[in-house]
Design an enzyme around this catalytic site. Sequence first.
Site: not given
Length: 299
Positions: A248, A149
């Site tokens: 991600r 993240r």
Amino acid sequence: MQSWKNYIKEYKNYLRLERGLSENTIQNYIFDVEKLMGFLSEKGIAVTPVQISEEIVQQFVYSISGVVNARSQSRILSGLKSFFNYLIFEGYRNTTPLELIEVPKTGRKLPDTLSVEEIDLLIAAVDLSKDEGERNRAMLETLYSCGLRVSELVGLKISDLFFEDGFVKITGKGNKQRFVPIGESTKKYITMYKDLVRSHQNVQRGHEDTLFLNRRGRQLTRAMVFTIIKDLALKIGLNKAISPHTFRHSFATHLLENGADLRSIQMMLGHESITTTEVYMHLDRKFLSEVLSSYHPRK
């Protein structure tokens, strides 16, 4: 509304101390309850969290249904369910006023992904003639290599790098820590940035252990990482709305497409529930057919 504020204060302490949630997540939970409070105030309905009935909550749901989309409705109702379940847990109520209220069907939003070629083009577009170029290349490589993240990336510490063991320690949501494997090429780019650029910076007090620094020697903001990525997308003419989270998503998707199991991906992403990871099962039918023909005993 004073009684609501008292219950909310206790609820915040519960989320922080018992659930171990981050301040951002706690604020999102509180925001959902405050939405309901605002409705009650607007309608002049004087009722405490212990007294509120299903009928009143249903009126609130009707009031937001024409204003926010199904996904936002679902999130608000989920936040309210958590609040009223807490009240039941603490013995303030016996039942939840949301028991029979249906959550709108939203379907799962498939995350945007980048191809390996697009990721290569973005990283190749980094201007290495500037000092921040080494940093930006190392950051993008880390985002994609470790599936982080953006908050985990900017919070990464030098003391979190366990390169000899092939891992980095990541502090995720709710301060939960996990170890994520890191590839040789990413280790090389981080080391180059750390040794050739960062070592010559005037590091501000309190940021001595922060890995990725801005020009003023402080921790980068999340917004700055967004800007860096959007500028690179413009530079290569990439016609996609991308963000740090796109790296991600791509990390998880590419692992899955290459045969990694969901449980391993779940651990690397730091998802508490496997159902969160299952959103990455957006593979085309052709790929699933290939999996079946390759691995099923009766192909």
